[in-house]
Design a protein around this motif. Structure first.
Motif, PDB file in Angstrom:
ATOM      1  N   ILE A  16       3.014   8.794  14.222  1.00  0.00           N
ATOM      2  CA  ILE A  16       3.365   7.893  14.989  1.00  0.00           C
ATOM      3  C   ILE A  16       3.639   8.160  16.201  1.00  0.00           C
ATOM      4  CG2 ILE A  16       3.525   5.985  14.966  1.00  0.00           C
ATOM      5  CD1 ILE A  16       4.800   6.236  12.285  1.00  0.00           C
ATOM      6  N   LYS A  17       2.377   8.458  16.909  1.00  0.00           N
ATOM      7  CA  LYS A  17       2.241   8.814  18.570  1.00  0.00           C
ATOM      8  C   LYS A  17       3.347   9.976  18.455  1.00  0.00           C
ATOM      9  CE  LYS A  17       2.317   4.004  19.807  1.00  0.00           C
ATOM     10  NZ  LYS A  17       2.554   2.618  20.851  1.00  0.00           N
ATOM     11  N   GLY A  18       2.711  10.869  18.250  1.00  0.00           N
ATOM     12  CA  GLY A  18       3.977  12.349  18.107  1.00  0.00           C
ATOM     13  C   GLY A  18       4.643  12.464  17.645  1.00  0.00           C
ATOM     14  N   VAL A  19       5.147  11.574  16.762  1.00  0.00           N
ATOM     15  CA  VAL A  19       6.506  11.848  16.101  1.00  0.00           C
ATOM     16  C   VAL A  19       6.516  11.091  14.863  1.00  0.00           C
ATOM     17  CG1 VAL A  19       8.665  10.719  16.624  1.00  0.00           C
ATOM     18  CG2 VAL A  19       7.737  10.973  18.401  1.00  0.00           C
ATOM     19  N   PRO A  20       7.293  12.197  14.449  1.00  0.00           N
ATOM     20  CA  PRO A  20       6.990  11.726  13.165  1.00  0.00           C
ATOM     21  C   PRO A  20       7.939  10.765  12.582  1.00  0.00           C
ATOM     22  CG  PRO A  20       7.944  14.299  13.133  1.00  0.00           C
ATOM     23  CD  PRO A  20       8.014  13.965  14.471  1.00  0.00           C
ATOM     24  N   GLY A  21       7.064  10.073  11.836  1.00  0.00           N
ATOM     25  CA  GLY A  21       7.582   8.852  11.316  1.00  0.00           C
ATOM     26  C   GLY A  21       6.788   8.030   9.568  1.00  0.00           C
ATOM     27  N   ARG A  22       7.802   7.180   9.268  1.00  0.00           N
ATOM     28  CA  ARG A  22       7.764   6.499   8.003  1.00  0.00           C
ATOM     29  C   ARG A  22       6.662   4.919   8.795  1.00  0.00           C
ATOM     30  NH1 ARG A  22       9.164   8.176   2.753  1.00  0.00           N
ATOM     31  NH2 ARG A  22       9.081   6.379   1.701  1.00  0.00           N
ATOM     32  N   TRP A  23       5.859   4.557   7.732  1.00  0.00           N
ATOM     33  CA  TRP A  23       5.345   3.370   7.882  1.00  0.00           C
ATOM     34  C   TRP A  23       4.560   2.621   6.668  1.00  0.00           C
ATOM     35  CZ3 TRP A  23      -0.500   1.816   8.080  1.00  0.00           C
ATOM     36  CH2 TRP A  23      -1.209   3.372   8.183  1.00  0.00           C
ATOM     37  N   TYR A  24       4.932   1.211   6.768  1.00  0.00           N
ATOM     38  CA  TYR A  24       5.511   0.538   5.017  1.00  0.00           C
ATOM     39  C   TYR A  24       3.882  -0.450   5.317  1.00  0.00           C
ATOM     40  CZ  TYR A  24      10.115   2.272   5.302  1.00  0.00           C
ATOM     41  OH  TYR A  24      10.684   2.946   5.322  1.00  0.00           O
ATOM     42  N   LEU A  76       0.263  -1.158  -0.295  1.00  0.00           N
ATOM     43  CA  LEU A  76      -0.016  -0.294   0.410  1.00  0.00           C
ATOM     44  C   LEU A  76       0.844   1.090  -0.237  1.00  0.00           C
ATOM     45  CD1 LEU A  76      -2.910  -1.139   2.394  1.00  0.00           C
ATOM     46  CD2 LEU A  76      -2.900  -1.172  -0.117  1.00  0.00           C
ATOM     47  N   GLU A  77       2.356   1.037  -0.238  1.00  0.00           N
ATOM     48  CA  GLU A  77       3.473   2.397  -0.188  1.00  0.00           C
ATOM     49  C   GLU A  77       3.652   2.539   1.186  1.00  0.00           C
ATOM     50  OE1 GLU A  77       2.083   5.199  -3.345  1.00  0.00           O
ATOM     51  OE2 GLU A  77       1.272   3.451  -4.863  1.00  0.00           O
TER      52      GLU A  77
END
Length: 109
Positions: free
Chosen positions: A53-61, A46-47
Protein backbone atom coordinates in the motif's frame (compact mmCIF):
# COMPACT_ATOMS: atom_id res chain seq x y z
CA UNK A 1 -23.18 -20.77 2.70
CA UNK A 2 -20.92 -21.26 5.65
CA UNK A 3 -18.06 -18.93 6.39
CA UNK A 4 -15.66 -21.84 5.93
CA UNK A 5 -16.96 -22.44 2.40
CA UNK A 6 -16.70 -18.75 1.53
CA UNK A 7 -13.17 -18.63 2.87
CA UNK A 8 -10.79 -19.03 0.00
CA UNK A 9 -13.43 -18.52 -2.71
CA UNK A 10 -13.71 -14.78 -2.13
CA UNK A 11 -9.92 -14.49 -2.06
CA UNK A 12 -10.02 -15.48 -5.75
CA UNK A 13 -11.85 -12.27 -6.67
CA UNK A 14 -9.93 -9.51 -8.38
CA UNK A 15 -10.23 -6.31 -6.36
CA UNK A 16 -9.31 -2.72 -7.12
CA UNK A 17 -5.73 -1.69 -6.40
CA UNK A 18 -5.44 -0.55 -2.75
CA UNK A 19 -3.63 2.67 -3.72
CA UNK A 20 -6.76 3.74 -5.64
CA UNK A 21 -9.11 3.27 -2.66
CA UNK A 22 -10.15 5.60 0.12
CA UNK A 23 -9.36 4.83 3.74
CA UNK A 24 -13.03 3.94 4.30
CA UNK A 25 -12.90 1.41 1.46
CA UNK A 26 -9.68 -0.13 2.75
CA UNK A 27 -11.10 -0.66 6.23
CA UNK A 28 -14.38 -2.09 4.89
CA UNK A 29 -16.72 0.76 5.79
CA UNK A 30 -17.46 1.42 2.10
CA UNK A 31 -17.77 -0.91 -0.91
CA UNK A 32 -14.44 -1.35 -2.72
CA UNK A 33 -16.20 -0.98 -6.10
CA UNK A 34 -18.94 1.67 -5.76
CA UNK A 35 -17.89 3.33 -2.45
CA UNK A 36 -21.39 2.96 -0.99
CA UNK A 37 -21.51 2.97 2.80
CA UNK A 38 -21.85 -0.57 4.15
CA UNK A 39 -23.68 -1.97 7.15
CA UNK A 40 -23.66 -5.46 8.62
CA UNK A 41 -26.61 -6.71 6.56
CA UNK A 42 -25.43 -5.16 3.29
CA UNK A 43 -21.72 -5.99 3.40
CA UNK A 44 -19.92 -8.99 1.94
CA UNK A 45 -16.60 -9.60 3.69
CA UNK A 46 -13.98 -10.13 0.97
CA UNK A 47 -11.36 -11.45 3.38
CA UNK A 48 -8.34 -9.53 4.71
CA UNK A 49 -5.62 -8.98 2.14
CA UNK A 50 -1.90 -8.32 2.32
CA UNK A 51 -0.67 -5.94 -0.35
CA UNK A 52 1.82 -3.20 -0.88
CA UNK A 53 0.00 0.00 0.00
CA UNK A 54 1.82 3.04 -1.34
CA UNK A 55 5.07 1.06 -1.30
CA UNK A 56 4.65 -0.29 2.23
CA UNK A 57 3.56 -3.87 2.95
CA UNK A 58 0.23 -3.73 4.71
CA UNK A 59 -3.04 -5.39 5.52
CA UNK A 60 -6.46 -4.14 4.43
CA UNK A 61 -10.01 -5.35 4.99
CA UNK A 62 -12.09 -5.06 1.84
CA UNK A 63 -15.85 -5.46 1.79
CA UNK A 64 -18.34 -5.00 -0.99
CA UNK A 65 -22.05 -4.46 -1.39
CA UNK A 66 -23.99 -7.51 -2.53
CA UNK A 67 -24.73 -6.07 -5.99
CA UNK A 68 -21.13 -5.11 -6.75
CA UNK A 69 -19.69 -8.36 -5.36
CA UNK A 70 -21.94 -10.45 -7.61
CA UNK A 71 -20.45 -9.00 -10.81
CA UNK A 72 -16.83 -10.19 -10.37
CA UNK A 73 -18.11 -13.38 -8.75
CA UNK A 74 -20.18 -14.21 -11.84
CA UNK A 75 -17.12 -13.55 -14.00
CA UNK A 76 -15.08 -15.90 -11.82
CA UNK A 77 -17.78 -18.60 -12.08
CA UNK A 78 -17.59 -18.28 -15.87
CA UNK A 79 -13.79 -18.29 -16.15
CA UNK A 80 -12.92 -20.82 -13.44
CA UNK A 81 -13.59 -23.97 -15.54
CA UNK A 82 -10.97 -22.87 -18.08
CA UNK A 83 -8.29 -22.70 -15.38
CA UNK A 84 -9.19 -25.77 -13.33
CA UNK A 85 -7.97 -29.31 -14.00
CA UNK A 86 -10.87 -30.83 -12.04
CA UNK A 87 -13.39 -28.86 -14.11
CA UNK A 88 -11.74 -30.16 -17.27
CA UNK A 89 -12.13 -33.73 -16.04
CA UNK A 90 -15.59 -33.39 -14.46
CA UNK A 91 -16.96 -29.97 -13.51
CA UNK A 92 -19.61 -31.50 -11.25
CA UNK A 93 -16.87 -32.80 -8.92
CA UNK A 94 -15.13 -29.42 -8.53
CA UNK A 95 -15.71 -28.12 -5.00
CA UNK A 96 -14.46 -24.64 -5.89
CA UNK A 97 -16.92 -24.34 -8.78
CA UNK A 98 -19.80 -25.52 -6.59
CA UNK A 99 -18.85 -23.09 -3.79
CA UNK A 100 -18.55 -20.15 -6.21
CA UNK A 101 -21.91 -20.96 -7.79
CA UNK A 102 -23.56 -21.35 -4.40
CA UNK A 103 -22.17 -18.01 -3.22
CA UNK A 104 -23.38 -16.32 -6.41
CA UNK A 105 -26.88 -17.66 -5.82
CA UNK A 106 -26.77 -16.60 -2.17
CA UNK A 107 -25.92 -13.03 -3.14
CA UNK A 108 -29.05 -12.83 -5.32
CA UNK A 109 -31.23 -12.72 -2.21
Amino acid sequence: MSTATQSGQLALLDLPVPAELTAAQMRGAHCVWCAAELHGATAVDLEPRRDSIKGVPGRWYPRGCRRCTRKPLLMLVRTHPGTCEQCTDDAFLCETRRALRSLTLELRR
